[in-house]
Each structure stands twice: as structure tokens, then as C-alpha cells.
Design a protein around this motif. Structure first.
Motif, PDB file in Angstrom:
ATOM      1  N   ALA A  18       4.626  -9.204  14.246  1.00 53.71           N
ATOM      2  CA  ALA A  18       4.194  -7.927  14.808  1.00 53.71           C
ATOM      3  C   ALA A  18       2.710  -7.642  14.626  1.00 53.71           C
ATOM      4  O   ALA A  18       2.317  -6.805  13.814  1.00 53.71           O
ATOM      5  N   TYR A  23      13.966  -5.396   9.485  1.00 53.70           N
ATOM      6  CA  TYR A  23      12.760  -6.166   9.207  1.00 53.70           C
ATOM      7  C   TYR A  23      13.011  -7.040   7.971  1.00 53.70           C
ATOM      8  O   TYR A  23      13.391  -6.518   6.902  1.00 53.70           O
ATOM      9  N   ILE A  61       6.003   2.735   8.918  1.00 57.53           N
ATOM     10  CA  ILE A  61       4.793   2.076   9.422  1.00 57.53           C
ATOM     11  C   ILE A  61       4.651   2.229  10.949  1.00 57.53           C
ATOM     12  O   ILE A  61       3.540   2.220  11.469  1.00 57.53           O
ATOM     13  N   LYS A  80      -0.162  -1.095  12.025  1.00 57.14           N
ATOM     14  CA  LYS A  80       0.548  -1.419  13.276  1.00 57.14           C
ATOM     15  C   LYS A  80      -0.082  -0.655  14.433  1.00 57.14           C
ATOM     16  O   LYS A  80      -0.384  -1.211  15.479  1.00 57.14           O
ATOM     17  N   SER A 108      -2.647   0.103   3.152  1.00 57.80           N
ATOM     18  CA  SER A 108      -1.436   0.913   3.354  1.00 57.80           C
ATOM     19  C   SER A 108      -1.356   1.943   2.232  1.00 57.80           C
ATOM     20  O   SER A 108      -2.139   1.888   1.291  1.00 57.80           O
TER      21      SER A 108
END
Ligand SMILES: Cc1ncc(COP(=O)(O)O)c(C=O)c1O
Length: 413
Positions: A46, A130, A211, A245, A255
Motif C-alpha cells: 500500500a 492487514y 491510518i 497513507k 506516525s
């Protein structure tokens, strides 16, 4: 200066040329190098094949020109921007102290598994999911329990009843992905409330990976952070977010976790000690530029991804044996291949020149995940290759009853 130049939203935001291909070969791209030297269009991991907002590029240039890259504290402005963003987008009033910076979101999932409960305890999650959700509990010597999402009324749903049924006194943590990778669901308030009520009844901590929260494609849908459901839920929730993302900067590793409850935050930070590095200096710079100055790019990419999503849904719907549900958020499509008769759909598509993710790594066999975050001409080419592979397989099973032309050739151009 940067802000005025880039953060105007509105019309000029529509001028980004996302159709323009950018050659990522030879850049050590994980996504592209998997198929190095082969004619395979990568639609797996991704990240997106689009250049980032000019605001981010300019901020990084300025930082690089300074020429020193020492240990770096989180910029005050970035904390302010995150606090303001939570208030503006979700009406969530957070204290700057609640924010814990992380070099990656997967790090946060793993830290949460170590911080909550003890070795031998159980972590519950839903499948498909995920893949790091499935491995993180094991890394922390916890047992993983999985509960399938259910398909109902053409949509993937959480199944709170079944989830509550599998809990034991040893279950300490729920790993939730919202919006959901890989199905693209934006869970409703009611769905989240049902899940949260179970977590209260069984005293579970919730680690909510959000996210994809700024990649909601359906205009009538809104992301609701789990922690916003109620003050009680806020206290038991670790929220994980990142600009990576949305703004396509996952290689810059920045993050954060938002943890309101002091003791939970202390345990989380203690579990990081000595093993989780600081966020790198350029990561902070890019995150700040993205959140503060990336609005028009963000609006434009959502518009573009919406059209890519529509394209995938239309064309996959025409391929014999393939089906998928509507993608409400993310740039990921979760495609059911069970009716194709293929033993290994990923291998078949790869041979035809389209590289997808195998659903088995998401805890669910018979599905593939397709990343549609790429220029539309490339996406169409990949879908065309998938269609050719599937039609050839159909042809060999049933004889020459269906050809690419049956689909209306122009739809594939
Ligand atoms: C749900 C989810 N969480 C986490 C990540 C990865 O986060 P990071 O690269 O910051 O570890 C991804 C990437 O695809 C994701 O989809």
C-alpha cells in the motif's frame, strides 16, 4: 509563505496531473522491485505511484538544504497541527500530552500487543485483516483469536455476537482496523458502538488502527475515531494514525499514537523503551508539511482515487468469476476469486502481468487485494491483463463462449 502558496483548497487543487506515469524502477521501491526485470504492474503493497504534494517536496528541500540531520525533537507546530486536526475533523479535543510519536504504525500495533496484558494472554481481531495484525500478537507471546467479518446485503460487516462468543478471561486486547484494510469499510457509529460495548463488558483495551481515516472516498460517509464514541471508550483506546497513507509518504516513517489514559500511555511508552527509535528528522518535516499545507493535494487525490475506485468496481464486475463489494475508503479493493475456478489466482494474474496481494496473508483464502493508487492508464492496463487471464481460463473451461470483446472493448481502453 508555504501555507498561502499551497493550502488554498478549491480549484487549483484539481490541476495535479495524476495520470502522468512516474518511473519508480531503479529507486529501490519495494512495490516495484518485487517484479524487477519483469513486465508485471505492481498493485500490491500500500503505497501510491503519485508524486506527493509540492508543499511536502518544498519543505523537504528546505530541510535538506540546511544540511544537518541530527537527533530531532517533534516540532511544536506539528503537535499543534495534530491537536487542531483532531478537533476540526472529529470534534475530538485531545491533550498534546496524549500524543506518542512513532517511526511506523506497525510499530504501534506491536507495542500495543506488548503493553497490554501479559505473555500467554489473548488478542482478538477480525479477518480478513492487514497481515501485521496477525503476527504482532505472536511477536509479543500472545495468542491471536480471529473472527471473520460477515458478508450481508452486499457489504462486509463486523460480527459482534460471534466476537463476544470467542472471548475468554485471558483476552485483553482488541485490534481494530478502521477504516478497514482490506475491505475498505467505513464502520458506522452503530457498528463501532456494538463492538465498544463488548470491550467495556469484558474490560478489553482497544488498539484502533486508523491510518486510512483521511482516505474516505464516499462523500456521504465520515470516519469516526473509536475513542470519540464516549469518554469511557476513550480511556481504553490506543488510537494509531499517520499522514503516511493519505499523503503517500510511508517511506518517511512518521506516525503517532493518541492515548488519553495516563496509565495505559505509561505502559505503552514503557514497552517502547530501548527498542523503538525516534522519528527521523525528515519524517517530521514531511508530516508537518502534509498536514499543514497539503489540503489541495489531499482533495485532488481523493477525487482521483474515487474515479479509480469506480473504474475497478466496474471492470472487476465484468470479469467472469470475480466479484467485490463497494470500497468506501482506502485505495484497496478486496476481490473474491472463489468462483473463477483458479487454484492460485495471484499466480495467474502475476503471469498475466498484474501483481496483487494474496488474501491468504490477510487470514482469508480465495481473495486477492488490489491497490488502485496508481495512474489510471496503468490501472486499466493491469485490469485488462487480469481480464485476459480470467477470460482465457474461462475459455479453456467452457469453450470459446466469452471473449474480451463481449465486455465492450472500448471500456478497456
Ligand atoms: C491498516 C494499516 N496499518 C498500518 C500500515 C503500515 O503502517 P507503517 O508503514 O507506518 O508501519 C498499513 C499499510 O498498508 C495499513 O494498511
Amino acid at each position: 509563505m508555504t501555507r498561502q502558496k499551497f493550502d488554498r483548497g478549491g480549484k487549483e487543487g484539481m490541476n495535479f496531473d495524476f495520470d502522468r506515469p512516474v518511473d519508480r524502477r531503479g529507486t529501490y521501491s519495494l512495490k516495484w522491485d518485487l517484479y524487477k526485470g519483469r513486465d508485471v504492474i505492481p498493485l500490491w503493497v500500500a503505497d501510491m505511484d503519485f508524486p506527493v504534494s509540492p508543499a511536502i517536496v518544498e519543505a523537504l528541500h528546505a530541510h535538506v538544504d540546511h544540511g544537518i540531520f541530527g537527533y530531532t525533537l517533534v516540532p511544536d507546530t506539528l503537535v499543534d497541527v495534530v491537536v487542531a486536526r483532531m478537533a476540526a475533523r472529529y470534534g475530538w479535543e485531545i491533550d498534546p500530552e496524549w500524543v506518542v510519536w512513532l517511526p511506523g504504525l506497525v510499530t504501534g500495533i506491536n507495542v500495543a500487543c506488548r503493553a497490554v496484558g501479559d505473555p500467554g494472554n489473548e488478542v482478538v481481531t477480525t479477518v480478513p485483516i492487514y497481515p501485521p495484525f496477525l503476527s504482532a500478537p505472536k511477536h509479543a507471546a500472545r495468542r491471536i483469536i480471529t473472527v471473520p467479518l460477515v458478508e450481508r446485503d452486499g457489504c462486509w460487516h463486523l460480527d459482534p455476537e460471534t466476537l463476544e462468543g470467542v472471548l475468554t478471561p485471558a483476552t485483553r486486547l482488541l485490534l481494530l482496523c478502521s477504516p478497514h484494510n482490506p475491505t475498505g469499510r467505513v464502520f458506522t457509529r452503530q457498528e463501532l458502538l456494538s463492538l465498544a460495548a463488548i470491550c467495556e463488558r469484558h474490560d478489553l483495551v482497544i488498539c484502533s488502527d486508523e491510518i486510512h481515516c483521511e482516505l474516505v472516498l464516499d462523500e456521504e460517509k465520515e470516519h469516526l475515531p473509536t475513542a470519540v464514541l464516549s469518554p469511557e471508550i476513550e480511556k481504553r483506546t490506543i488510537t494509531l494514525m499517520a499522514p503516511s497513507k493519505t499523503f503517500n509518504i510511508p517511506g518517511l516513517g512518521c506516525s503517532f499514537a493518541i492515548i488519553a489514559e495516563r496509565e495505559l500511555r505509561r505502559k505503552f511508552v514503557a514497552a517502547m523503551a530501548g527498542i523503538v527509535p525516534h522519528v527521523n528528522a525528515l519524517g517530521y518535516t514531511a508530516a508537518l508539511a502534509a498536514y499543514r499545507d497539503g489540503r489541495s493535494w489531499h482533495e485532488a487525490i481523493l477525487e482521483y482515487l474515487r474515479k479509480n475506485r469506480d473504474c475497478v468496481e466496474a471492470l472487476v464486475g465484468e470479469m467472469p468469476g470475480l466479484s467485490m463489494h463497494h470500497v468506501e475508503a482506502t485505495y484497496l479493493a478486496w476481490i473474491d476469486t472463489r468462483q473463477t475456478g483458479l487454484d492460485n489466482a495471484v499466480a495467474t494474474f502475476e503471469e498475466a502481468g498484474a501483481g496483487l496481494s494474496d488474501g491468504r496473508y490477510f487470514g482469508t483464502e480465495g481473495f486477492v487485494r488490489l491497490n488502485f493508487g496508481c495512474p489510471r492508464p496503468l490501472l486499466r492496463e493491469a485490469l485488462q491483463r487480469m481480464n485476459a487471464a480470467i477470460s482465457a481460463q474461462e475459455g479453456s473451461r467452457k469453450g470459446p463462449s466469452r471473449s474480451t470483446d463481449d465486455n465492450g472493448a472500448d471500456r478497456w481502453d
